[in-house]
Design a protein around this motif. Structure first.
Motif, short mmCIF file in Angstrom:
data_model
loop_
_atom_site.label_atom_id
_atom_site.label_comp_id
_atom_site.label_asym_id
_atom_site.label_seq_id
_atom_site.Cartn_x
_atom_site.Cartn_y
_atom_site.Cartn_z
N ALA A 98 0.83 -1.20 0.00
CA ALA A 98 0.00 0.00 0.00
C ALA A 98 0.86 1.26 0.00
O ALA A 98 0.50 2.28 -0.60
N ARG A 99 2.03 1.18 0.64
CA ARG A 99 2.91 2.35 0.73
C ARG A 99 3.44 2.75 -0.65
O ARG A 99 3.69 3.94 -0.90
N LEU A 139 -5.38 5.68 4.27
CA LEU A 139 -5.54 6.17 5.64
C LEU A 139 -4.70 5.33 6.61
O LEU A 139 -4.06 5.86 7.51
N ALA A 140 -4.70 4.02 6.39
CA ALA A 140 -3.93 3.14 7.27
C ALA A 140 -2.44 3.41 7.16
O ALA A 140 -1.72 3.45 8.17
N VAL A 141 -1.93 3.64 5.95
CA VAL A 141 -0.51 3.96 5.77
C VAL A 141 -0.18 5.28 6.43
O VAL A 141 0.83 5.42 7.13
N ALA A 142 -1.04 6.29 6.22
CA ALA A 142 -0.79 7.61 6.79
C ALA A 142 -0.67 7.55 8.31
O ALA A 142 0.26 8.13 8.90
N ALA A 147 1.59 8.98 12.25
CA ALA A 147 1.04 9.14 13.60
C ALA A 147 1.50 8.02 14.52
O ALA A 147 1.19 8.02 15.71
N GLU A 148 2.25 7.06 13.95
CA GLU A 148 2.76 5.90 14.70
C GLU A 148 1.66 5.12 15.39
O GLU A 148 1.82 4.65 16.53
N ARG A 149 0.51 4.97 14.71
CA ARG A 149 -0.58 4.19 15.27
C ARG A 149 -1.20 3.31 14.20
O ARG A 149 -1.30 3.70 13.02
N ASP A 150 -1.63 2.13 14.60
CA ASP A 150 -2.35 1.23 13.70
C ASP A 150 -3.84 1.54 13.82
O ASP A 150 -4.40 1.48 14.92
N VAL A 151 -4.47 1.87 12.71
CA VAL A 151 -5.90 2.16 12.73
C VAL A 151 -6.65 0.86 12.46
O VAL A 151 -6.29 0.08 11.60
N ARG A 152 -7.70 0.63 13.22
CA ARG A 152 -8.53 -0.56 13.07
C ARG A 152 -9.82 -0.14 12.36
O ARG A 152 -10.74 0.40 12.99
N SER A 169 -7.95 -8.58 5.36
CA SER A 169 -8.45 -7.47 6.18
C SER A 169 -8.29 -7.77 7.66
O SER A 169 -7.92 -6.89 8.44
N ARG A 170 -8.58 -9.00 8.04
CA ARG A 170 -8.38 -9.39 9.44
C ARG A 170 -6.91 -9.27 9.83
O ARG A 170 -6.57 -8.76 10.91
N LYS A 171 -6.04 -9.74 8.97
CA LYS A 171 -4.61 -9.71 9.29
C LYS A 171 -4.09 -8.27 9.36
O LYS A 171 -3.10 -8.00 10.05
N ALA A 172 -4.75 -7.36 8.64
CA ALA A 172 -4.36 -5.95 8.71
C ALA A 172 -4.92 -5.25 9.94
O ALA A 172 -4.62 -4.08 10.18
#
Length: 333
Positions: A98-99, A139-142, A147-152, A169-172
């Motif tokens: 994705a990056r 959004l997840a990459v950003a 922001a150093e956070r994993d968005v769920r 999607s689950r694994k992400a």
């Protein structure tokens, strides 16, 4: 563990808090704790961020790291949480793919990333568009990289009915768009992302670009009120141009069980080649957190209160979309 949150066979299941502490952070996984300081233009050595091939010995390190990764996959020596989130697989396989789109194809720029809480539970509320939901990936990459956070992210049922897509999607780290899952994640101090427009947003025609659709029934507001977490409005500009939807083949959509079957300038005319997104210029903006301290958890059951807050959030996102679109300028330059 719920029946629909089956973990990988052979993998260790760890609590959500422990998953965050894995990176050196506390219960919320703050910026400073999870990622060491780095110079401008330099990325920290995080899963999925390979060293430059120009560095001496970097190729050997990458090969060795890859072999170690495969070895852990084969032996089941890796960790997933109760929702199936696999941080190592996400950082090594999914995020780098994705990056490449994020950095090279869409050239995403960010604004207001400092408005994303460094730790603790929060609800990111964003507009949804693009015909195919690539906005969620960007959004997840950003949030991971800046922001150093994993968005769920909370996704529609259809995503999890597609075998490979649902599994990835689950694994992400993502899960179904239901209040029970959202409440559990927020209660663990996770950053949760939601697209209240749903299919109405992602599948709207190009003529309605950047015009927000209805925000459902405001279920996300009730979730935030019960969890006592802030809402962070988010505007994503650029996704509207990647697959300009000019028509909808509804009979074919019903036959395939899809919410819509889009016709774009390149699809289905060019076949599989028409699935390549147009290289629009993206900007993602995060607004100031909307704290709900003046409300009680019981207000989540008051339809008028929920509607009032929902409308306020929607107005904020619409305003941000307009401002961010003006700041972005032409879509392809």
């Amino acid at each position: 563990m719920n029946a629909h949150h089956e973990a990988e066979e052979g993998a260790r299941v760890i609590p959500l808090a422990t998953a965050r502490e894995r990176d050196g952070g506390g219960a919320g996984g703050g910026r400073d704790a999870r990622h060491p300081a780095r110079r401008d233009g330099e990325h920290a050595d995080a899963p999925g961020r390979a060293a430059s091939v120009l560095e001496p010995g970097s190729l050997e390190r990458r090969v060795a790291s890859g072999l170690e990764f495969l070895g852990r996959r084969l032996t089941g020596d890796y960790e997933v949480d109760e929702f199936g989130f696999d941080p190592e697989f996400n950082g090594t396989v999914l995020l780098p793919a994705a990056r490449a789109l994020y950095e090279r194809w869409f050239r995403v720029e960010l604004a207001g990333v400092e408005n994303v809480p460094a730790d603790g539970g929060a609800l990111i509320v964003a507009n949804h568009s693009g015909t195919l939901p690539l906005d969620g990936l960007m959004l997840a990459v950003a949030l991971h990289d800046h922001a150093e956070r994993d968005v769920r992210l909370l996704g529609a049922d259809l995503i999890y009915q597609v075998p490979v897509l649902g599994h990835l999607s689950r694994k992400a780290g993502h899960t179904l768009a239901c209040q029970a899952d959202a409440a559990r994640l927020l209660g663990k101090g996770e950053l949760v992302g939601v697209f209240p427009e749903g299919y109405k947003g992602v599948g709207k025609p190009f003529a309605d670009r950047y015009k927000l659709q209805r925000f459902g029934r405001g279920g996300f507001v009730g979730t935030a009120l019960r969890a006592g977490v802030p809402i962070v409005p988010c505007a994503i500009v650029g996704a509207e141009e990647i697959y300009p939807k000019i028509a909808d083949l509804r009979p074919l959509a019903r036959l395939l069980g899809l919410p819509y079957f889009p016709v774009t300038p390149t699809f289905p005319l060019l076949g599989p080649a028409g699935l390549v997104p147009l290289p629009s210029k993206w900007m993602i903006a995060f607004g100031e957190p909307m704290y709900l301290d003046d409300y009680e958890a019981d207000d989540a059951d008051d339809p008028m209160t929920v509607f009032e807050i929902t409308d306020h959030v929607r107005e904020n996102v619409q305003r941000m979309l307009h401002e961010t679109r003006l700041r972005r300028g032409p879509a392809f330059f």
